[in-house]
Write an enzyme that holds these catalytic residues in place. Structure first.
Site, PDB file in Angstrom:
ATOM      1  N   GLU A   1       4.659  -5.334  -5.805  1.00 55.34           N
ATOM      2  CA  GLU A   1       5.328  -5.389  -4.125  1.00 55.34           C
ATOM      3  C   GLU A   1       7.047  -5.359  -4.096  1.00 55.34           C
ATOM      4  OE1 GLU A   1       2.885  -6.488  -4.935  1.00 55.34           O
ATOM      5  OE2 GLU A   1       0.931  -5.410  -3.740  1.00 55.34           O
TER       6      GLU A   1
ATOM      7  N   GLY B   1      -1.892  -3.387  -3.852  1.00 50.83           N
ATOM      8  CA  GLY B   1      -3.838  -2.689  -3.821  1.00 50.83           C
ATOM      9  C   GLY B   1      -4.479  -2.772  -4.619  1.00 50.83           C
TER      10      GLY B   1
ATOM     11  N   ALA C   1      -1.825   0.270  -2.179  1.00 48.97           N
ATOM     12  CA  ALA C   1      -1.625   0.585  -1.078  1.00 48.97           C
ATOM     13  C   ALA C   1      -0.655   1.808  -1.480  1.00 48.97           C
ATOM     14  CB  ALA C   1      -1.166   0.259   0.053  1.00 48.97           C
TER      15      ALA C   1
END
Ligand code: CAA
Length: 258
Positions: free
Chosen positions: A132, A109, A66
């Site tokens: 993450e 992502g 992401a």
């Protein structure tokens, strides 16, 4: 069509081909990428000529996650009110078969996007991870759930808690990857596999996809009941008649998607 900002959409015969195309950000998935992917999927879903879809990135990155720069300034309320990432569910709802063709980084992502696809064909350069935790967050497009279902608790915990990457051999051993191919054969192989799938009866392929996905959502007993009902129902369609008649006649089947 070439009028998307962050992706390329092509049609290669019966195969829809989406290339993530934000090279300067290693295909980081911002809201524009999401808008573009959704618009492309909406087009491909209603296009009767399309029987399978490939999603790919560049040689260097399928997608490096992401978009961290887009997320950085956001507050809890921004994330909550936007229901940030929820719209990626569109890909999971897409009914035709999808293939992720992954080279280079598939992180955060990017790994999650690849895992939503039905098959994952990886170049020998592919690297997978859910980093993450290093950013002070956790996976947000299904990584803690789909990765765990795909590769089991032991490896999912290892990846999600340490943030380390997995190379392609480890990913295949763990069950994340359908096939590994040399990097220079990735796109040809993905196209070949997609063409094979697209040459089958589309409604049967859609139903096969739905049935396999049931295995992730329900008990074995319910899943078996679903499969049996759906299997019986296929005897109401023309492509079953054609497929079995072609076998008996020793000729190739000509499916009409009916
Ligand atoms: N978001 C925004 N920009 C990104 C990005 C990301 N996820 N990944 C890479 N970029 C940008 C970099 O900032 C850089 O831009 P600038 O040239 O403007 O500085 C450009 O892409 C090239 O990246 P690098 O210079 O870092 O390339 P590298 O080869 O040195 O390193 C990499 C490659 C190891 C993949 C490194 O870019 C990296 O660690 N990226 C972030 C990976 C990550 O943490 N992903 C998870 C994101 S959070 C998430 O995905 C949440 C979720 O669950 C959905």
């Amino acid at each position: 069509r070439q009028d998307f900002e962050t992706i390329l959409l092509e049609r290669k015969g019966r195969v829809g081909w989406i290339t993530l195309n934000r090279p300067k950000a290693l295909n980081a998935l911002n809201s524009q990428v999401l808008d573009d992917v959704i618009a492309a999927l909406d087009e491909l879903e209603v296009d009767a000529e399309i029987g399978a879809v490939v999603i790919t990135g560049s040689e260097r990155a399928f997608a490096a996650g992401a978009d961290i720069k887009e997320m950085q300034p956001k507050s809890y309320m921004d994330m909550f009110l936007d229901d940030y990432f929820a719209r990626w569910d569109r890909l999971a709802q897409f009914r035709k078969p999808t293939i992720a063709a992954v080279a280079g980084y598939a992180l955060g992502g990017g790994c999650e996007l690849a895992m939503i696809c039905d098959l994952l064909i990886a170049a020998d350069t592919a690297k997978f991870g859910q980093p993450e935790i290093k950013l002070g967050v956790i996976p947000g497009i299904g990584g803690s759930q789909r990765l765990t279902r795909a590769i089991g608790k032991a490896k999912a915990m290892d990846l999600v808690l340490t943030g380390r990457n997995m190379d392609v051999e480890e990913a295949e051993r763990a069950g994340l990857v359908s096939r590994i191919v040399p990097a220079d054969q990735l796109l040809d192989t993905a196209l070949e596999v997609a063409e094979t799938i697209a040459s089958m009866s589309l409604p049967v392929a859609m139903i096969a996809k739905e049935s396999v996905n049931r295995a992730f959502e329900t008990t074995l007993a319910e899943g078996l009941r679903f499969e049996r009902r759906v299997f019986h129902s296929l005897f109401a369609i023309e492509d079953q008649k054609e497929g079995m008649a072609a076998f008996v006649d020793k000729r190739p089947a000509k499916f009409t998607n009916r």
